[in-house]
Design a protein around this motif. Structure first.
Motif, PDB file in Angstrom:
ATOM      1  N   LEU A   1       0.870  -1.057  -0.130  1.00  9.31           N
ATOM      2  CA  LEU A   1       0.032  -0.082  -0.025  1.00  9.31           C
ATOM      3  C   LEU A   1       0.878   1.079   0.048  1.00  9.31           C
ATOM      4  O   LEU A   1       2.003   1.278   0.544  1.00  9.31           O
ATOM      5  N   HIS A   2       0.236   2.397  -0.559  1.00  3.49           N
ATOM      6  CA  HIS A   2       1.315   3.596  -0.539  1.00  3.49           C
ATOM      7  C   HIS A   2       0.918   4.335   0.652  1.00  3.49           C
ATOM      8  O   HIS A   2       1.885   5.531   0.971  1.00  3.49           O
ATOM      9  N   GLY A   3       0.029   4.150   1.498  1.00  2.00           N
ATOM     10  CA  GLY A   3      -0.436   5.146   2.574  1.00  2.00           C
ATOM     11  C   GLY A   3      -1.024   4.559   3.565  1.00  2.00           C
ATOM     12  O   GLY A   3      -1.102   4.969   4.845  1.00  2.00           O
ATOM     13  N   LEU A   4      -2.118   3.543   3.167  1.00  2.95           N
ATOM     14  CA  LEU A   4      -2.927   3.159   4.247  1.00  2.95           C
ATOM     15  C   LEU A   4      -2.024   2.161   5.053  1.00  2.95           C
ATOM     16  O   LEU A   4      -1.192   1.487   4.777  1.00  2.95           O
ATOM     17  N   SER A   5      -2.470   1.997   6.533  1.00  4.21           N
ATOM     18  CA  SER A   5      -1.713   1.056   7.434  1.00  4.21           C
ATOM     19  C   SER A   5      -2.621  -0.320   7.189  1.00  4.21           C
ATOM     20  O   SER A   5      -3.395  -0.490   6.332  1.00  4.21           O
ATOM     21  N   ASP A   6      -1.954  -1.306   7.803  1.00  2.00           N
ATOM     22  CA  ASP A   6      -2.659  -2.553   7.686  1.00  2.00           C
ATOM     23  C   ASP A   6      -4.068  -2.605   8.414  1.00  2.00           C
ATOM     24  O   ASP A   6      -4.916  -3.472   7.938  1.00  2.00           O
ATOM     25  N   SER A   7      -3.883  -1.962   9.225  1.00  2.00           N
ATOM     26  CA  SER A   7      -5.438  -1.827  10.294  1.00  2.00           C
ATOM     27  C   SER A   7      -6.409  -1.285   9.189  1.00  2.00           C
ATOM     28  O   SER A   7      -7.601  -1.540   9.513  1.00  2.00           O
ATOM     29  N   GLU A   8      -5.972  -0.064   8.629  1.00  2.00           N
ATOM     30  CA  GLU A   8      -6.891   0.497   7.700  1.00  2.00           C
ATOM     31  C   GLU A   8      -7.332  -0.336   6.780  1.00  2.00           C
ATOM     32  O   GLU A   8      -8.448  -0.175   6.172  1.00  2.00           O
ATOM     33  N   TYR A   9      -6.520  -0.966   6.083  1.00  2.00           N
ATOM     34  CA  TYR A   9      -6.537  -1.949   5.020  1.00  2.00           C
ATOM     35  C   TYR A   9      -7.717  -3.152   5.185  1.00  2.00           C
ATOM     36  O   TYR A   9      -8.747  -3.168   4.705  1.00  2.00           O
ATOM     37  N   LEU A  10      -7.182  -3.545   6.375  1.00  2.00           N
ATOM     38  CA  LEU A  10      -8.271  -4.576   6.964  1.00  2.00           C
ATOM     39  C   LEU A  10      -9.787  -3.859   7.287  1.00  2.00           C
ATOM     40  O   LEU A  10     -10.717  -4.944   7.289  1.00  2.00           O
ATOM     41  N   ALA A  11      -9.908  -2.868   7.861  1.00  2.00           N
ATOM     42  CA  ALA A  11     -11.040  -2.221   8.056  1.00  2.00           C
ATOM     43  C   ALA A  11     -11.892  -2.015   6.621  1.00  2.00           C
ATOM     44  O   ALA A  11     -13.029  -2.420   6.662  1.00  2.00           O
ATOM     45  N   PHE A  12     -11.214  -1.666   5.833  1.00  2.00           N
ATOM     46  CA  PHE A  12     -11.866  -1.484   4.158  1.00  2.00           C
ATOM     47  C   PHE A  12     -12.404  -2.944   3.650  1.00  2.00           C
ATOM     48  O   PHE A  12     -13.547  -2.958   3.317  1.00  2.00           O
ATOM     49  N   LYS A  13     -11.435  -3.847   4.023  1.00  2.00           N
ATOM     50  CA  LYS A  13     -11.819  -5.205   3.524  1.00  2.00           C
ATOM     51  C   LYS A  13     -13.012  -5.616   4.379  1.00  2.00           C
ATOM     52  O   LYS A  13     -13.734  -6.441   3.976  1.00  2.00           O
ATOM     53  N   SER A  14     -13.172  -5.359   5.759  1.00  2.00           N
ATOM     54  CA  SER A  14     -14.500  -5.717   6.334  1.00  2.00           C
ATOM     55  C   SER A  14     -15.728  -5.174   5.987  1.00  2.00           C
ATOM     56  O   SER A  14     -16.594  -5.786   5.743  1.00  2.00           O
ATOM     57  N   LEU A  15     -15.527  -3.888   5.376  1.00  2.00           N
ATOM     58  CA  LEU A  15     -16.656  -3.177   4.832  1.00  2.00           C
ATOM     59  C   LEU A  15     -17.142  -3.901   3.552  1.00  2.00           C
ATOM     60  O   LEU A  15     -18.202  -4.320   3.142  1.00  2.00           O
TER      61      LEU A  15
END
Length: 167
Positions: A42-56
């Motif tokens: 990723l270019h700027g999202l953290s792992d936790s932010e990425y996982l949050a979007f994946k959960s949505l």
């Protein structure tokens, strides 16, 4: 002598305190989330932010006709696909904080488990409870996260070709 329990705290004052605490904890305490699967570069999202979007994505985008669509990557591309990060970066990061925060789950749902930590079925039940809640804060967060998910799908080239726009 008046006891501590006799004092009344207004709802708005409590919510302001809660969100200030959530903002401080988001900075000071690293997110504790389940890290399942591989996380792309990723270019700027953290792992936790990425996982949050994946959960949505698992709840809002069931039956998405675009094969291989990844909401976390789409959010990262939307923010960081420009020569410099766009102004909505902070808003998108705040929206990514909501599903991954235990403090938000405690405040809004009286649960110690964040939305990211729930199973798909339980996450869907919680989001549906937000959709039909009497608290406008929950309804607003639900609607914004849902609309953002659909907006990011509509930004994909494959989607535009699917609906008949050649780019």
């Amino acid at each position: 002598m008046e006891s501590f329990l006799d004092e009344k705290v207004s709802r708005s004052r409590f919510l302001k305190f809660l969100f200030k605490t959530a903002a401080i904890s988001a900075i000071l305490v690293p997110q504790a989330s389940c890290k399942s699967g591989s996380i792309p570069k990723l270019h700027g999202l953290s792992d936790s932010e990425y996982l949050a979007f994946k959960s949505l994505e698992e709840v809002f985008l069931v039956g998405n006709p675009i094969q291989g669509f990844d909401l976390g990557v789409a959010a990262d591309k939307y923010i960081y696909g420009h020569p410099y990060p766009i102004d909505t970066e902070s808003v998108l990061k705040l929206l990514a904080f909501l599903p991954g925060s235990s403090l938000v789950s405690l405040a809004l749902d009286f649960s110690f488990t964040s939305m990211v930590g729930l199973s798909k079925e339980d996450r869907e039940k919680r989001l549906l409870s937000w959709k039909n809640s009497s608290l406008s804060l929950k309804r607003g967060a639900y609607n914004i996260m849902r609309q953002l998910s659909f907006f990011l799908v509509s930004m994909e080239r494959d989607y535009n070709e699917l609906v008949g726009y050649k780019g």
